[in-house]
Design an enzyme around this catalytic site. Structure first.
Site, short mmCIF file in Angstrom:
data_model
loop_
_atom_site.label_atom_id
_atom_site.label_comp_id
_atom_site.label_asym_id
_atom_site.label_seq_id
_atom_site.Cartn_x
_atom_site.Cartn_y
_atom_site.Cartn_z
N ASP A 53 0.84 -1.20 0.00
CA ASP A 53 0.00 0.00 0.00
C ASP A 53 0.88 1.25 0.00
OD1 ASP A 53 -2.92 1.21 0.98
OD2 ASP A 53 -1.21 2.29 1.83
N TYR A 58 3.00 10.12 -0.79
CA TYR A 58 4.17 9.65 -0.05
C TYR A 58 5.48 9.93 -0.80
CZ TYR A 58 0.65 6.88 2.49
OH TYR A 58 -0.45 6.46 3.20
N LYS A 87 -3.09 5.90 -4.20
CA LYS A 87 -4.18 6.81 -3.83
C LYS A 87 -4.12 8.11 -4.64
CE LYS A 87 -3.72 4.99 0.87
NZ LYS A 87 -2.35 4.49 0.84
N HIS A 120 -7.32 9.56 -1.28
CA HIS A 120 -6.46 9.61 -0.11
C HIS A 120 -7.12 10.30 1.07
CE1 HIS A 120 -1.97 9.69 1.17
NE2 HIS A 120 -2.75 9.60 2.22
#
Length: 284
Positions: A53, A58, A87, A120
């Site tokens: 994931d 990120y 996401k 997200h």
């Protein structure tokens, strides 16, 4: 997806695809080198994790893609044996930006598809290259988008979300827990007066009985009640320990005791997420 290990359980989604019940979370504080994320993903695949994931926010999908390519090249795993989740970030909620954002992630990952694409966070922000667009006063600039979507759910023994889980099961919805092990109280956006889940004496007592770690019991508790879970780790020992949750079973009494730990405690302070200068969305 194909199964690499019969012990690695999956749930069948309502579209017929299968999703592994335990995944590796890859969000990391800024001080963690991106190379550590690449290393963690390789260790996870060697440990037989099938579910990874991550998220565009990120900013580590290039490293994850490199890890995938290395493991594809040495035949450790095939693409159809990996369930990969990413996401859609909040600056790309306008319909015309969704596909562009997905294709950008795919390019970084060196993949032709992802298995799951989530929203997200349910708050649209001003479109553009800035991940966190701000006005001259330093406030987040939001956007107006009609959101007909939902947002992932914090869930752990102190916040077991029983009513939500019952609803999800009734509608054939797979529920995924984040902060399944509680959360690091050193983070600024975490409520400081909450107890530390993994230090709970009841949880530790059950862990001792089964000769397991408190983290393993907390994760297995979710899986046994039908909740999928994400567990983050950046060292080999923790990644491997978190995966060792399929070869034991909690008794009905254990489950009842763990259900009794619910205190409706939420670790993540939503108001601080919005106001924090780094606006972090790091899953635990």
């Amino acid at each position: 997806m194909k199964m690499r290990n019969s012990n690695h359980l999956s749930v069948k989604l309502n579209d017929g695809h299968f999703m592994p019940v335990l995944g590796l979370g890859t969000s990391a504080p800024m001080e963690v080198l991106k190379s550590k994320v690449e290393e963690a993903v390789q260790i996870a695949i060697d440990t037989r994790y099938c579910h990874i994931d991550s998220a565009y926010f990120y900013q580590n999908e290039e490293e994850i893609g490199q890890a995938f390519q290395k493991k594809f090249a040495d035949s450790t795993v095939k693409r159809d044996e990996i369930f990969y989740t990413t996401k859609l970030w909040s600056t790309c909620f306008r319909p015309e930006l969704v596909r562009e954002s997905l294709e950008r992630s795919l390019k970084k990952l060196q993949l032709s598809y992802v298995d799951l694409y989530l929203v997200h966070f349910p708050a649209a922000m001003k479109p553009g290259e800035e991940l966190l667009p701000r006005d001259p006063d330093g406030q987040i600039i939001f956007d107006t988008v009609d959101l007909c979507v939902t947002w992932e759910v914090e869930c752990h023994p102190y916040l077991n979300q029983t009513k939500l889980l019952e609803y999800c099961k009734s509608k054939d919805i797979a529920m995924v827990a984040y902060a399944a092990l509680g959360s690091n109280r050193g983070k600024e956006w975490i409520k400081k007066d909450n107890p530390v889940l993994l230090e709970d004496p009841v949880l530790n007592s059950i862990a001792e009985k089964h000769r397991r770690t408190p983290a393993q019991v907390a994760l297995h508790y979710q899986l046994q009640r039908g909740v999928l879970a994400l567990a983050k780790g950046f060292n080999e020992k923790r990644i491997q320990e978190n995966f060792q949750v399929f070869d034991f079973q909690l008794t009905p009494e254990d489950m009842k005791i763990l259900d009794g730990l619910n205190r409706n405690i939420r670790y993540v302070n939503d108001s601080m997420l919005i106001s924090h200068p780094d606006y972090p969305f790091f899953d635990d």
